[in-house]
Enzyme design. Structure first.
Site, mmCIF file in Angstrom:
data_model
loop_
_atom_site.group_PDB
_atom_site.id
_atom_site.type_symbol
_atom_site.label_atom_id
_atom_site.label_comp_id
_atom_site.label_asym_id
_atom_site.label_seq_id
_atom_site.Cartn_x
_atom_site.Cartn_y
_atom_site.Cartn_z
ATOM 1 N N THR A 34 35.328 39.262 45.225
ATOM 2 C CA THR A 34 34.679 39.688 46.522
ATOM 3 C C THR A 34 34.344 38.367 47.015
ATOM 4 O OG1 THR A 34 32.226 39.291 45.550
ATOM 5 C CG2 THR A 34 33.405 41.394 45.314
ATOM 6 N N ASP A 57 38.838 45.436 39.675
ATOM 7 C CA ASP A 57 37.496 45.876 39.955
ATOM 8 C C ASP A 57 37.287 46.318 38.470
ATOM 9 O OD1 ASP A 57 35.284 47.985 40.623
ATOM 10 O OD2 ASP A 57 36.113 47.974 42.541
ATOM 11 N N THR A 98 29.056 48.788 42.367
ATOM 12 C CA THR A 98 29.546 47.905 41.093
ATOM 13 C C THR A 98 28.400 47.788 40.030
ATOM 14 O OG1 THR A 98 30.785 46.516 42.694
ATOM 15 C CG2 THR A 98 29.746 45.400 40.732
ATOM 16 N N THR A 132 19.014 39.939 34.429
ATOM 17 C CA THR A 132 18.243 39.104 35.154
ATOM 18 C C THR A 132 16.693 39.388 34.721
ATOM 19 O OG1 THR A 132 17.518 38.749 37.269
ATOM 20 C CG2 THR A 132 18.548 40.758 37.049
ATOM 21 N N ASP A 133 16.263 38.457 34.890
ATOM 22 C CA ASP A 133 14.631 38.713 34.815
ATOM 23 C C ASP A 133 13.906 39.486 35.947
ATOM 24 O OD1 ASP A 133 14.520 36.775 37.030
ATOM 25 O OD2 ASP A 133 13.050 35.204 36.049
ATOM 26 N N GLU A 134 14.846 39.773 37.040
ATOM 27 C CA GLU A 134 14.301 40.395 38.280
ATOM 28 C C GLU A 134 13.857 41.823 37.883
ATOM 29 O OE1 GLU A 134 15.807 39.304 42.090
ATOM 30 O OE2 GLU A 134 16.468 37.349 41.201
ATOM 31 N N TYR A 158 18.721 45.207 44.499
ATOM 32 C CA TYR A 158 19.602 44.525 43.477
ATOM 33 C C TYR A 158 18.631 44.653 42.183
ATOM 34 C CZ TYR A 158 20.559 40.333 40.674
ATOM 35 O OH TYR A 158 20.987 39.548 39.684
ATOM 36 N N LYS A 162 20.323 46.212 38.561
ATOM 37 C CA LYS A 162 20.692 45.760 37.335
ATOM 38 C C LYS A 162 19.967 46.360 36.138
ATOM 39 C CE LYS A 162 22.569 42.231 36.573
ATOM 40 N NZ LYS A 162 23.892 42.094 36.451
HETATM 41 P P1 NAD Z 1 28.065 35.716 41.795
HETATM 42 O O1 NAD Z 1 27.676 36.529 42.853
HETATM 43 O O2 NAD Z 1 28.388 34.328 42.159
HETATM 44 O O3 NAD Z 1 29.302 36.148 41.168
HETATM 45 C C1 NAD Z 1 29.757 37.719 40.753
HETATM 46 C C2 NAD Z 1 31.279 37.751 40.557
HETATM 47 O O4 NAD Z 1 31.514 39.211 40.247
HETATM 48 C C3 NAD Z 1 32.160 37.395 41.803
HETATM 49 O O5 NAD Z 1 33.278 36.412 41.218
HETATM 50 C C4 NAD Z 1 32.640 38.626 42.057
HETATM 51 O O6 NAD Z 1 33.876 38.399 42.717
HETATM 52 C C5 NAD Z 1 32.746 39.380 40.962
HETATM 53 N N1 NAD Z 1 32.706 40.896 41.151
HETATM 54 C C6 NAD Z 1 31.762 41.502 42.099
HETATM 55 N N2 NAD Z 1 32.107 42.969 42.003
HETATM 56 C C7 NAD Z 1 33.047 42.948 41.275
HETATM 57 C C8 NAD Z 1 33.756 44.228 40.825
HETATM 58 N N3 NAD Z 1 33.430 45.425 41.199
HETATM 59 N N4 NAD Z 1 34.646 44.113 39.889
HETATM 60 C C9 NAD Z 1 35.209 42.975 39.409
HETATM 61 N N5 NAD Z 1 34.356 41.790 39.743
HETATM 62 C C10 NAD Z 1 33.328 42.136 40.642
HETATM 63 O O7 NAD Z 1 26.991 36.014 40.668
HETATM 64 P P2 NAD Z 1 26.329 35.144 39.501
HETATM 65 O O8 NAD Z 1 25.191 34.277 40.214
HETATM 66 O O9 NAD Z 1 27.576 34.196 39.022
HETATM 67 O O10 NAD Z 1 25.856 36.394 38.685
HETATM 68 C C11 NAD Z 1 26.387 36.751 37.507
HETATM 69 C C12 NAD Z 1 25.929 37.546 36.858
HETATM 70 O O11 NAD Z 1 24.611 37.003 36.277
HETATM 71 C C13 NAD Z 1 25.258 38.840 37.387
HETATM 72 O O12 NAD Z 1 25.630 40.017 36.645
HETATM 73 C C14 NAD Z 1 23.815 38.578 38.011
HETATM 74 O O13 NAD Z 1 23.209 39.727 38.025
HETATM 75 C C15 NAD Z 1 23.520 37.833 36.762
HETATM 76 N N6 NAD Z 1 22.277 36.851 36.890
HETATM 77 C C16 NAD Z 1 22.244 35.810 37.901
HETATM 78 C C17 NAD Z 1 21.285 34.918 37.918
HETATM 79 C C18 NAD Z 1 21.443 33.926 39.013
HETATM 80 O O14 NAD Z 1 20.373 33.041 39.229
HETATM 81 N N7 NAD Z 1 22.561 33.685 39.676
HETATM 82 C C19 NAD Z 1 20.288 35.046 37.147
HETATM 83 C C20 NAD Z 1 20.360 35.859 35.990
HETATM 84 C C21 NAD Z 1 21.308 36.951 35.974
HETATM 85 P P1 TYD Z 2 17.264 33.301 45.808
HETATM 86 O O1 TYD Z 2 18.294 32.016 45.769
HETATM 87 O O2 TYD Z 2 17.991 34.284 46.927
HETATM 88 O O3 TYD Z 2 17.388 33.869 44.414
HETATM 89 P P2 TYD Z 2 16.060 35.298 43.901
HETATM 90 O O4 TYD Z 2 15.916 36.124 45.362
HETATM 91 O O5 TYD Z 2 17.162 35.990 43.281
HETATM 92 O O6 TYD Z 2 14.978 34.775 43.126
HETATM 93 O O7 TYD Z 2 15.889 33.001 46.460
HETATM 94 C C1 TYD Z 2 15.213 32.258 45.477
HETATM 95 C C2 TYD Z 2 13.819 32.052 46.251
HETATM 96 O O8 TYD Z 2 14.045 31.226 47.464
HETATM 97 C C3 TYD Z 2 13.156 33.438 46.743
HETATM 98 O O9 TYD Z 2 11.570 33.256 46.600
HETATM 99 C C4 TYD Z 2 13.535 33.676 48.263
HETATM 100 C C5 TYD Z 2 13.543 32.183 48.637
HETATM 101 N N1 TYD Z 2 14.362 31.896 49.642
HETATM 102 C C6 TYD Z 2 13.800 31.249 50.770
HETATM 103 O O10 TYD Z 2 12.871 31.159 51.165
HETATM 104 N N2 TYD Z 2 14.763 30.816 51.897
HETATM 105 C C7 TYD Z 2 15.959 31.316 52.040
HETATM 106 O O11 TYD Z 2 16.749 31.024 52.776
HETATM 107 C C8 TYD Z 2 16.625 31.720 50.701
HETATM 108 C C9 TYD Z 2 18.182 32.300 50.278
HETATM 109 C C10 TYD Z 2 15.820 32.101 49.556
#
Ligand code: NAD
Ligand code: TYD
Length: 351
Positions: A34, A57, A98, A132-134, A158, A162
C-alpha cells in the site's frame, strides 16, 4: 523459515532486516505494498536468498494457503495493517477490511496449515500478532499505565479495528487451541517511518521550512519506543512467550507532543541549522485538534521484563538523535516517499 506480513512497512522492514542480520533464518515477506509499504526499506536484502518477497494481500486466502504449504514456516509474525489514526478518521473502510477481515482470513489459513502439521512442528508453531497500546483507550494524567489486564476501550476506527483483531486472535487460541501470542506496543519511532506520523513529519517539515502542525494544545502524551527495541521484544516473545498470553511493550518514555517536537527541533538546530538563522521551533503552528484525540497512553512493561528479561536498550535521548540523523542522511529515501500519494495525503489532512 518464518512468514512475516507487512514486512515492507516501517516496523516490519526493521524487523526483517534485524532478523536476517541476526542469523535467525530465512523470511517470506508478504506485503500488499500500500502507500505505506516500500521495498526500498529492504534494499539491503535485494540479493539475499534468505529474503523472499511476495506482493499480496493477507486477505487473499488462496495465496496465503499456497505460501504456507510451499514454505512451511515455523511461525507467522503479523504486522500487516492500516496503521494511521488520521487516515482511519477520513476513511475507516480500509481499516476494517485489512485489520479485521484480513486478520480473520489469515487466521483461518494459519489454522488450516497448523492443524495439518506433524505433531512436533504443530507444537512448535507460533502465530504472533503485533498490536498497539491504543486498544486500551485514553488515560487521565493520574491514571496508572496500561497493564495486560486493562479493559479494552478503543476510541478511533484504527484502534477499534486493532482491538477487533486482538479479540479474534485470542478466540483462536481459546476455541481452537492455536498457539498465538499478542504484543501491544506503544508509539514507535526510528528509520523508515513514513512521514505521515508525528516524528518524521516534524523532521521533514522543519527541513523544508514548513509549519509544524500541533494538534490541539500539544499536551497529549505518548510513550515512545525505538523500533529496534520493539523488534527485540517481538523476538523474545516469539521465543519464550506463554501461549495465548499478551505482552505490553513500552519504552518508559512518556512525553507530550510538544516535548517531542522541541527535542526534534533542538537536534536539527544543532545538526543542520535553518538557512534563515531562526530556531526550528519558530515553525510550530497550532492546528485544529484530531477528533476523539486520546489524551494519554502509558505502558507498564513489567510482565515482559519479568517473564522474558526484555527491557528497552535505547533511551528517548539516544534513539531520537539516531533517528533525526537517519533522516538527514537519507534524502534519497525521503524524496522517493514524498511524491504522489504522500502529497495528496498532506493536502487532504492539512489543507
Ligand atoms: P505501516 O503502515 O508502516 O506498515 C504496514 C505495512 O502493511 C505496509 O508495508 C503495507 O503495505 C502492509 N499492508 C497493509 N495492508 C496489507 C494487506 N491487506 N495485506 C498485506 N500487507 C498489507 O505500519 P507500522 O507502523 O510498521 O505498523 C506495523 C504493525 O505494528 C501494525 O499492525 C500496527 O498496528 C502495529 N503497531 C504500530 C505502532 C507504531 O507506532 N507504528 C505501534 C504499535 C503497534
Ligand atoms: P501519530 O504519530 O499519528 O501516532 P498516534 O496517533 O498513533 O499516537 O501521532 C502522535 C501524536 O502526535 C498524537 O497525539 C497526534 C499528534 N500529532 C500532531 O500533533 N500533529 C501531527 O501532524 C501528527 C501527525 C500527529
Amino acid at each position: 523459515m518464518i512468514l512475516v506480513t507487512g514486512g515492507a512497512g516501517f516496523i516490519g522492514s526493521n524487523f526483517v532486516l534485524d532478523w536476517i542480520a541476526g542469523g535467525h533464518g530465512p523470511v517470506v515477506n508478504l506485503d500488499k505494498l500500500t502507500y505505506a509499504g516500500n521495498l526500498e526499506n529492504l534494499a539491503a536484502l535485494q540479493n539475499d536468498s534468505r529474503h523472499i518477497f511476495v506482493r499480496g494481500d493477507i486477505g487473499d486466502s488462496e495465496l496465503v494457503g499456497k505460501l504456507l504449504k510451499e514454505h512451511k514456516p515455523r511461525a507467522i509474525v503479523h504486522f500487516a495493517a492500516e496503521s494511521h489514526v488520521d487516515r482511519s478518521i477520513h476513511g475507516p473502510a480500509d481499516f476494517i477490511e485489512t485489520n479485521i477481515n484480513g486478520t480473520f482470513k489469515l487466521l483461518e489459513e494459519a489454522r488450516a496449515y497448523w492443524g495439518g502439521l506433524p505433531d512436533v512442528e504443530r507444537a512448535a508453531f507460533r502465530f504472533l500478532h503485533v498490536s498497539t497500546d491504543e486498544v486500551y483507550g485514553s488515560l487521565g494524567s493520574d491514571d496508572a499505565p496500561f497493564t495486560e489486564t486493562t479493559a479494552y476501550a478503543p476510541n478511533s476506527p484504527y484502534s477499534a479495528s486493532k482491538a477487533a483483531s486482538d479479540h479474534l486472535v485470542r478466540a483462536y487460541h481459546h476455541t481452537y487451541g492455536m498457539p498465538v501470542l499478542t504484543t501491544n506496543c506503544s508509539n514507535n519511532y526510528g528509520a523508515f517511518q513514513f512521514p505521515e506520523k508525528l516524528i518524521p513529519l516534524m523532521i521533514l517539515n522543519a527541513l523544508n521550512g514548513k509549519p509544524l502542525p500541533v494538534y490541539g494544545d500539544g499536551l497529549n502524551i505518548r510513550d515512545w519506543l525505538h523500533v529496534g527495541d520493539h523488534c527485540t521484544a517481538i523476538r523474545e516473545v516469539l521465543k519464550g512467550g506463554r501461549l495465548g498470553e499478551t505482552y505490553n511493550i513500552g519504552g518508559w518514555n512518556e512525553k507530550t507532543n510538544l516535548d517531542v517536537i522541541h527535542t526534534v527541533c533542538a537536534i536539527l538546530d544543532e545538526q543542520q541549522p535553518a538557512a534563515n538563522g531562526q530556531p526550528y521551533t519558530s515553525l510550530i503552528t497550532y492546528v485544529k485538534d484530531r477528533p476523539g484525540h486520546d489524551r494519554r497512553y502509558a505502558i507498564n512493561a513489567r510482565k515482559i521484563e519479568r517473564e522474558l528479561g526484555w527491557k528497552p536498550q535505547e533511551t528517548f535521548e539516544t534513539g531520537i538523535r539516531k533517528t533525526v540523523r537517519w533522516y538527514l542522511d537519507n534524502a534519497g529515501w525521503i524524496n522517493n516517499v514524498t511524491s504522489g500519494a504522500y502529497r495528496e495525503w498532506v493536502d487532504k489532512q492539512y489543507g
